[in-house]
Design an enzyme around this catalytic site. Structure first.
Site, PDB file in Angstrom:
ATOM      1  N   CYS A  35       0.650  -0.749   0.359  1.00  0.00           N
ATOM      2  CA  CYS A  35       0.051   0.071  -0.170  1.00  0.00           C
ATOM      3  C   CYS A  35       0.730   1.212  -0.363  1.00  0.00           C
ATOM      4  CB  CYS A  35      -0.928   0.360   1.369  1.00  0.00           C
ATOM      5  SG  CYS A  35      -2.196   1.260   1.337  1.00  0.00           S
TER       6      CYS A  35
ATOM      7  N   CYS B  68      -0.448   4.380   2.189  1.00  0.00           N
ATOM      8  CA  CYS B  68      -0.293   4.013   3.815  1.00  0.00           C
ATOM      9  C   CYS B  68       0.604   4.222   4.478  1.00  0.00           C
ATOM     10  CB  CYS B  68      -0.134   2.890   4.071  1.00  0.00           C
ATOM     11  SG  CYS B  68      -1.850   1.760   3.833  1.00  0.00           S
ATOM     12  N   ASP B  69       2.060   3.402   3.444  1.00  0.00           N
ATOM     13  CA  ASP B  69       3.516   3.741   3.247  1.00  0.00           C
ATOM     14  C   ASP B  69       4.916   4.465   3.005  1.00  0.00           C
ATOM     15  OD1 ASP B  69       2.796   1.612   5.859  1.00  0.00           O
ATOM     16  OD2 ASP B  69       2.853  -0.359   3.989  1.00  0.00           O
TER      17      ASP B  69
END
Ligand code: NAP
Length: 323
Positions: free
Chosen positions: A147, A150-151
């Site tokens: 992701c 997200c990261d």
């Protein structure tokens, strides 16, 4: 604790398909119960895959684009507004052998099911595939990710890799250039599967390089990723690429484990529906969204099939329960 009410409509999953089904069945006064799922280590979460994406440019009605999570909050608020009951839990077992259908949350061995329902709408979606490399799971969350949204932030000014050649890989690579120093797309063939517009955008980005005909054979690192090992798919030659982040974007598998042996599936695990409808092989059980779609897999087509499932469930209830 089990609930002795027999719900008219129980919806499993809360992506565009499940929440559209919730909006329609709630507006039809069927008081749907939605088990929206819960966050998992593989990246699944309530709201589905759009919660893990950045800007959505192709959902009609948003000419300037909209962020995926914002779009899903809109779906959720709209379902709640009409009275859908959204529960942040995940089904652990279903029994479709007799009506009313039984759904367990928590201990699947519990004698009593948690919920009973006249109809089920299955919209459990699909989950990111992994490469099954020796050190991939150990380094998941320590440099290996599925992701970018997200990261990506954690890789500011670093050299990272994206694995895959589809739209997801192009989208993730392009997004990651906001943070990273360089992004290397590692693809096993000599051409991308991605749509032309998305590959053109990625290939025009000066921070993006491509390693063609290359298969990652492992991710290496003690505490966090330090490099990937690569094999040339044509010559077999081995090489290494020093990177601190590896984003795996190689596609998805349908979330159908709960239904094995109960619902008809294709060889690849996607549920079979009886077009032109969302009916499965079990009466009163309908499926919509990515869990039954290995062709289009778009948010808008998922939402459309969620609407179809709601109408199919409403008509089935009218004919078999309330009529
Ligand atoms: P995909 O289209 O199935 O592409 C998967 C890619 O990963 C392919 O290039 C494939 O290589 C590669 N791959 C698969 N298994 C691999 C393995 N074991 N090792 C190395 N590479 C592997 O999946 P996706 O990119 O996630 O897209 C899924 C669907 O969502 C598509 O319909 C796509 O259009 C849609 N999508 C749309 C958008 C958008 O429009 N904004 C964004 C993301 C996704 P091969 O090409 O060699 O098979």
């Amino acid at each position: 604790m089990s609930d002795s009410t027999i719900h008219d409509v129980l919806i499993l999953g809360s992506g565009p398909a499940g929440l559209t089904a919730a909006i329609y069945t709630a507006r039809a006064s069927l008081e749907p119960l939605v088990l929206e799922g819960e966050p998992s280590s593989t990246g699944d979460q309530p709201g589905g895959q759009l919660m893990l994406t950045t800007e959505v440019e192709n959902f009609p009605g948003f000419p300037e684009g909209i962020m995926g999570p914002e779009l899903m909050m809109g779906f959720r608020d709209q379902a709640s507004r009409f009275g859908a009951d959204l529960q942040t839990v995940k089904a652990s077992k279903v029994d479709l052998s007799e009506r009313p259908y039984k759904v367990w949350v928590g201990d699947p061995e519990a004698a009593e099911p948690t919920y009973l329902a006249h109809t089920l709408i299955i919209s459990t979606g699909a989950t990111a595939l992994m490469l099954d490399l020796p050190n991939e799971q150990r380094l998941l969350g320590h440099g290996v990710s599925t992701c970018a949204t997200c990261d990506g932030f954690f890789f500011r000014d670093q050299d990272i890799a994206v694995i895959g050649g589809g739209d997801s890989a192009m989208e993730e690579a392009t997004f990651l250039t906001k943070f990273a120093k360089t992004v290397t797309i590692i693809h096993r063939r000599d051409e991308f599967r991605a749509s032309k517009i998305m590959q053109d955008r990625a290939l025009a980005n000066p921070k993006i390089n491509v390693m063609w005909n290359s298969q990652v054979t492992d991710v290496i690192g003690d505490q966090t990723v330090e490099k990937v090992l690569i094999e040339d798919t044509v010559t077999g030659e081995a090489s290494e690429l020093p990177v601190t982040g590896v984003f795996v974007a190689i596609g998805h598998r349908p979330n159908t484990d709960l239904f094995v042996g109960q619902l008809d599936m294709k060889d690849n695990g996607y549920l079979i529906t009886q077009a032109p409808s969302t009916r499965t092989n079990v009466e009163g059980v309908f499926a919509c969204g990515d869990v039954q779609d290995d062709t289009y897999r778009q948010a808008i087509s998922a939402a459309g099939s969620g609407c179809m499932a709601a109408i199919d469930a409403e008509r089935w209830l009218e004919d078999n329960v309330h009529g």
